[in-house]
Design an enzyme around this catalytic site. Structure first.
Site, mmCIF file in Angstrom:
data_model
loop_
_atom_site.group_PDB
_atom_site.id
_atom_site.type_symbol
_atom_site.label_atom_id
_atom_site.label_comp_id
_atom_site.label_asym_id
_atom_site.label_seq_id
_atom_site.Cartn_x
_atom_site.Cartn_y
_atom_site.Cartn_z
ATOM 1 N N ASN A 15 0.575 1.809 -4.308
ATOM 2 C CA ASN A 15 0.434 0.326 -4.409
ATOM 3 C C ASN A 15 0.435 -0.565 -3.206
ATOM 4 O O ASN A 15 0.010 -1.782 -3.429
ATOM 5 C CB ASN A 15 1.528 -0.380 -5.455
ATOM 6 C CG ASN A 15 2.949 0.214 -4.989
ATOM 7 O OD1 ASN A 15 3.232 1.325 -4.844
ATOM 8 N ND2 ASN A 15 3.754 -0.938 -4.507
ATOM 9 N N LYS A 16 0.595 0.074 -2.091
ATOM 10 C CA LYS A 16 0.740 -0.803 -1.053
ATOM 11 C C LYS A 16 0.514 0.183 0.444
ATOM 12 O O LYS A 16 0.572 1.379 0.286
ATOM 13 C CB LYS A 16 1.662 -1.511 -0.802
ATOM 14 C CG LYS A 16 2.898 -1.025 -0.672
ATOM 15 C CD LYS A 16 4.169 -1.869 -0.358
ATOM 16 C CE LYS A 16 5.447 -1.258 0.047
ATOM 17 N NZ LYS A 16 6.569 -2.325 -0.099
ATOM 18 N N ASP A 63 7.389 7.672 -10.467
ATOM 19 C CA ASP A 63 8.485 7.446 -9.580
ATOM 20 C C ASP A 63 8.779 8.967 -9.054
ATOM 21 O O ASP A 63 9.247 9.841 -9.877
ATOM 22 C CB ASP A 63 9.810 6.805 -10.087
ATOM 23 C CG ASP A 63 10.877 6.676 -9.022
ATOM 24 O OD1 ASP A 63 11.045 7.386 -8.321
ATOM 25 O OD2 ASP A 63 11.663 5.728 -9.337
ATOM 26 N N SER A 144 5.239 12.935 9.470
ATOM 27 C CA SER A 144 5.475 11.724 10.466
ATOM 28 C C SER A 144 5.421 12.610 11.792
ATOM 29 O O SER A 144 5.990 13.684 11.866
ATOM 30 C CB SER A 144 6.596 11.075 10.258
ATOM 31 O OG SER A 144 7.000 10.402 11.376
ATOM 32 N N TYR A 167 15.897 10.686 7.914
ATOM 33 C CA TYR A 167 14.148 10.463 8.023
ATOM 34 C C TYR A 167 13.429 11.819 8.442
ATOM 35 O O TYR A 167 12.674 12.350 7.906
ATOM 36 C CB TYR A 167 13.589 9.200 8.259
ATOM 37 C CG TYR A 167 12.207 8.926 8.282
ATOM 38 C CD1 TYR A 167 11.756 8.550 7.304
ATOM 39 C CD2 TYR A 167 11.319 9.183 9.390
ATOM 40 C CE1 TYR A 167 10.154 8.133 7.025
ATOM 41 C CE2 TYR A 167 9.979 8.893 9.251
ATOM 42 C CZ TYR A 167 9.381 8.457 8.163
ATOM 43 O OH TYR A 167 8.076 8.482 7.936
ATOM 44 N N THR A 202 3.509 -1.348 8.407
ATOM 45 C CA THR A 202 3.813 -1.414 7.149
ATOM 46 C C THR A 202 5.100 -2.085 6.785
ATOM 47 O O THR A 202 5.941 -2.079 7.472
ATOM 48 C CB THR A 202 3.581 -0.174 6.397
ATOM 49 O OG1 THR A 202 4.538 0.727 6.743
ATOM 50 C CG2 THR A 202 2.224 0.540 6.753
#
Ligand code: NAP
Length: 244
Positions: A15-16, A63, A144, A167, A202
């Site tokens: 969505n983004k 989700d 990443s 992360y 972002t």
């Protein structure tokens, strides 16, 4: 309605941000793009934007931490398209409680793993039967550089001062999913690779990244559109191969 010829692509967290840009550029190739969004209204707004650009897009409420939504998404894709040609596991989070090993909140680390690793694994498992029905499916795990053990263990490297254990470990685990799944699927025609977007402005980093979103999406888009002779089981940024 089934789409027997056009490729069908699912991008989670579309969505983004980087996921939306991947959907846009994959959609420009003529594929039907299914925009995974945990918030239906945000997903529908993103779809409307792509439709305004004459891209064939649909919203899939998904989700990655909620198994019922994953199963419902797989069933809906089966009914509408009968197969899936591309899965981009893009949905990801940074939890504000994350930090270096001595201080990271265990809950923050678990929360991060739930989305960045277990979410990608659960979506992949649910979509695999549909991906196997494609002649030449692609799976892209949006990882990443922070998931690279090589980069993290270089004391003078760019990642030396960045210590978000939850992360980074979640992205290292995602890279292991890439390696194991690529090996498991080596004779299936399905290619599995990890993409490193690079530091991209972002919402994830309050727009502190130094790259634009199209720059950040470039590596994943290349892997999404790999030809049949392309690599599998690798880790790539826009500049080329990344070290594990
Ligand atoms: P972003 O703008 O914050 O977008 C993240 C997307 O993931 C949003 O659509 C978000 O949905 C979605 N998401 C989060 N949790 C979800 C869940 N449980 N289920 C479904 N969707 C969920 O961040 P981004 O920078 O584009 O990040 C995209 C990917 O790139 C992530 O995997 C991130 O780790 C990776 N990455 C980013 C950078 C960077 O510098 N930006 C660098 C390396 C890797 P909501 O809108 O509902 O929150």
């Amino acid at each position: 309605m089934p789409s027997p010829t056009g490729r069908v692509a699912l991008i989670t967290g579309a969505n983004k941000g980087i996921g939306f840009e991947i959907a846009r550029q994959v959609g420009r190739t003529g594929a039907v793009v299914l925009l995974g969004s945990r918030n239906r209204a945000l997903g529908e707004a993103a779809v409307a934007q792509l439709e305004g650009e004459e891209i064939e897009a649909r919203c899939v409420q998904l989700d990655v931490t909620k198994p019922a939504t994953i199963q419902a998404a797989a069933a809906a894709i089966e009914t509408a398209h009968g197969r899936l040609d591309l899965l981009v596991n893009n949905a990801g989070i940074v939890d504000r409680g994350d930090g270096p090993p001595s201080r990271t909140s265990i809950e923050a680390a678990r929360h991060t793993f739930d989305t960045n690793f277990f979410g990608a694994l659960a979506v992949t498992q649910a979509m695999l039967p549909l991906l196997r029905k494609s002649g030449s499916a692609r799976i892209v795990n949006v990882s990443s550089g922070l998931g690279s053990l090589t980069h993290n263990s270089d004391p003078s490297g760019q990642f030396a001062p960045v210590k978000f254990l939850g992360y980074s470990a979640s992205k290292a685990a995602l890279n292991m999913l890439t390696v194991h799944l690529a090996a498991e699927l080596k004779d299936s025609g399905i290619k599995v690779n990890s993409a490193d977007p690079g530091f991209t402005a972002t919402d994830l980093n309050d727009h502190r990244g130094h790259q634009t979103i199209p720059e950040g999406a470039a590596a994943a888009i290349r892997l999404a559109l790999l030809p049949d002779h392309g690599p599998t089981g690798g880790f790539f940024s826009a500049a080329g191969q990344e070290p594990w």
